[in-house]
Scaffold this motif. Structure first.
Motif: not given
Length: 148
Positions: A10-20
């Protein structure tokens, strides 16, 4: 999943990448048969597009099935941003696809004076990108999409 891994995602990735990634990890842990089912459905989707493309060189369709909307403000919640996100089937079937602007329309929420581009998507058979480029160039040379 360990909290340290969730914090990293959640801290290192874009929100949509983290969600995926989080959804994929959750589904893999709780629904192990889902991955195989998805691949079977994607195979069917690919075969259906292959069948349609056996009769024509290029499929033409809207890039998105709705008129563009005004972007949410930068400080909007991730849920607001995700609610507008959509995936395209060709990301998964591997068919080459090209989106080009073909006109402008006002967003549903207005104002009427704001004109946003409308996309036309061209799709071709596997390994047949050149017809897409030719068709896109022909359209661009024949029509001024900003005034159509």
């Amino acid at each position: 999943m360990p909290d340290s891994k969730i914090k990293y995602i959640t801290n290192q990735l874009f929100p949509n990448s983290a969600n995926t990634m989080i959804n994929g990890l959750y589904a893999g842990e709780h629904y192990p048969m889902l991955h195989g089912k998805c691949h079977n459905l994607l195979r069917k989707l690919r075969l259906d597009y292959d069948a349609a493309l056996s009769e024509v060189d290029i499929l033409i369709m809207p890039t998105t099935p709705w008129v563009a909307k005004v972007m949410p403000p930068p400080n909007a919640s991730p849920l607001t941003h995700f609610s507008e996100a959509r995936g395209l089937p060709f990301d998964h079937t591997g068919h080459p696809a090209l989106s080009i602007p073909c006109g402008v329309l006002s967003p549903p929420e207005g104002p009427e004076t704001l004109k946003l581009p409308v996309g036309m998507q061209l799709v071709s058979k596997h390994h047949h990108e050149l017809p897409l480029y030719r068709a896109g160039l022909a359209w661009s040379e024949a029509f001024d999409w900003k005034n159509v």
